[in-house]
Design an enzyme around this catalytic site. Sequence first.
Site, mmCIF file in Angstrom:
data_model
loop_
_atom_site.group_PDB
_atom_site.id
_atom_site.type_symbol
_atom_site.label_atom_id
_atom_site.label_comp_id
_atom_site.label_asym_id
_atom_site.label_seq_id
_atom_site.Cartn_x
_atom_site.Cartn_y
_atom_site.Cartn_z
ATOM 1 N N ASP A 200 39.064 46.509 30.617
ATOM 2 C CA ASP A 200 40.441 46.825 30.999
ATOM 3 C C ASP A 200 40.849 46.056 32.248
ATOM 4 O O ASP A 200 40.102 45.210 32.754
ATOM 5 C CB ASP A 200 40.616 48.337 31.175
ATOM 6 C CG ASP A 200 39.802 48.923 32.327
ATOM 7 O OD1 ASP A 200 39.241 48.162 33.146
ATOM 8 O OD2 ASP A 200 39.730 50.169 32.422
ATOM 9 N N GLU A 203 38.361 45.982 34.961
ATOM 10 C CA GLU A 203 37.055 45.422 34.618
ATOM 11 C C GLU A 203 36.040 46.500 34.258
ATOM 12 O O GLU A 203 34.874 46.425 34.619
ATOM 13 C CB GLU A 203 36.546 44.530 35.767
ATOM 14 C CG GLU A 203 37.513 43.404 36.075
ATOM 15 C CD GLU A 203 37.017 42.478 37.153
ATOM 16 O OE1 GLU A 203 36.376 42.958 38.085
ATOM 17 O OE2 GLU A 203 37.295 41.280 37.052
ATOM 18 N N GLU A 354 43.140 47.221 49.657
ATOM 19 C CA GLU A 354 43.153 47.487 48.222
ATOM 20 C C GLU A 354 43.423 48.957 47.938
ATOM 21 O O GLU A 354 44.207 49.286 47.041
ATOM 22 C CB GLU A 354 41.815 47.081 47.621
ATOM 23 C CG GLU A 354 41.682 47.357 46.137
ATOM 24 C CD GLU A 354 40.334 46.922 45.605
ATOM 25 O OE1 GLU A 354 40.303 45.983 44.785
ATOM 26 O OE2 GLU A 354 39.304 47.527 45.991
#
Length: 412
Positions: A200, A203, A354
Site C-alpha cells: 500500500d 509500504e 512526518e
Amino acid sequence: MSFDGLLSSQRKKLSGRFDAARLPTYFIYLMKEAEPGGPGGSRAPDVARSVAAILRSQHPSGAFVASPDFAQYHYCWLRDGSFVAHALDLVGEHEAAERFHQWCAQAISGVAPAILAALRRRRAGEPVEASSMPPARFSLDGDVVADEWPNFQIDGYGTWLWSLEDHLRRTGSDAPGNLAPAVEWVARYISELGTSPCYDVWEEYGGSVHTTTLGCVCAGLRSAAAMLGTPSFSEQAEALRARLLDEARNNGRFRKSNDNTSVDASSLWLCEPFGLVGPAEGPFAETVREILRELDFEGGLRRYPEDTYYGGGAWPVLTASLGLCQVAAGDVDAAGARLEWVGHRVDKAGRLAEQFWGERRDPVHYREWVDHWGPPAADLVWSHAMYVALACRLDEVRAAANVTTTTEPIGS
C-alpha cells in the site's frame, strides 16, 4: 522582519543551490492580506518558509529527497515527489516542478525493461513477481535501490501521471512532449497491473488490493488518456471508479483494502486532490466520519487504526488532506483549523516532521522503531507540500468568496 528583509534572508540561504531570481514567485504570499491565524488564513510567511524548505530539498537531478534529516528517507519516492511537484505548481514554481518530471521520465526509462517484462508475464498468464517489478523509489540520481525494502507499489506511478498532467495544464501545455515514452510505459503498466495485490501507500500489506492504490491508478489513467489521447485509458479509469464506488456503497464506506475493513486516512485523496468522488457522496461522507472517529489524535490524523510505525502518531500530510476535503465541502473554518494545526507543528528551525506524538500514543512500538532506525523524521518534504497545497486552496476560496462562514461540516 520586513518583506525586503525576509526576501534578502531567504536569498542568502538559497543562493548557493537555486536561482535566486525565482524566489519572488512564492514570496507573493507575504503580500497577501490574510489575517495570520484567522479562519482560513494562509499564515503567508509560513507558506513561504515551507516552499523554501521544499526547494532546498531538490537535488540537482530534479529529484526531491523525502527527508533531509532521516537517513532511511534519503531517496525520492514517485508518490511523495509527485505531491511535492504539485504544491510547487500551485505557487508558480513551475521550473522546479518541470525538473522533477524530467527526472521521473529519466528514472522510468531506466526501469522500462522491468515494466515491459512485467507486461509480458501478465499477458502470458504468469504470476506477478513482486521482486522483479519496477520500484516505488529511486536514488536521487534516478538509479534503482538494491535493498530489502518492499518496493512493489503501484500508487506512485499513477500519482506521477496525475501530477504531470496537472503540471502541463497549469503551464499551458497539452502534450507530454519528450516525456511521452515514459507516460506511455507507465500508462500501460498501471492499465494491466494496476489492480494487482501490492504494497500500500505506506509500504505495508503486500498481499492486498488497496483502495487508495486503486484511486491513484484511476487518477493516473484519466491523466494518461488526456495526455496521450487514448480513449481506452479513460474507459478503464471510469470502470475502475465505478468499481470503487460500488464496493463503497455495498460496504457503507471505503475500506482500507479488499481484506481489511478498517478505514485508512489516505482514502481522502479519492476526493482531494484526485476528484474521483464528491465530498458529499454518501460513502465518502461516511468514510470521513469514520476517519474522524477512529483516527483523530489531538487535532491531527493518524494513518489507520492498527498503525504502530513510530507509535502511530498524527501525520501533517493526512491532516492537510482532510483540510482539502473540508474546503471542497465548503467547511472553510474546519479547513482553516487543520491548516493551523499543521502550521503550529513547524519547529523553530522551520522543520515539519512526518508525524507527532507516537511516543505518547504507543510508547512500546515507538521505542521499537527508535531502537531500529533512530528518532523519526523531523523534517518530511511531503508534509511541507501538503501544508502549502491546503494554504493555496484556502486562499483561492477566500479570494473568490471573501467569506469565512461554513456550510454543513463534512463528516458531521
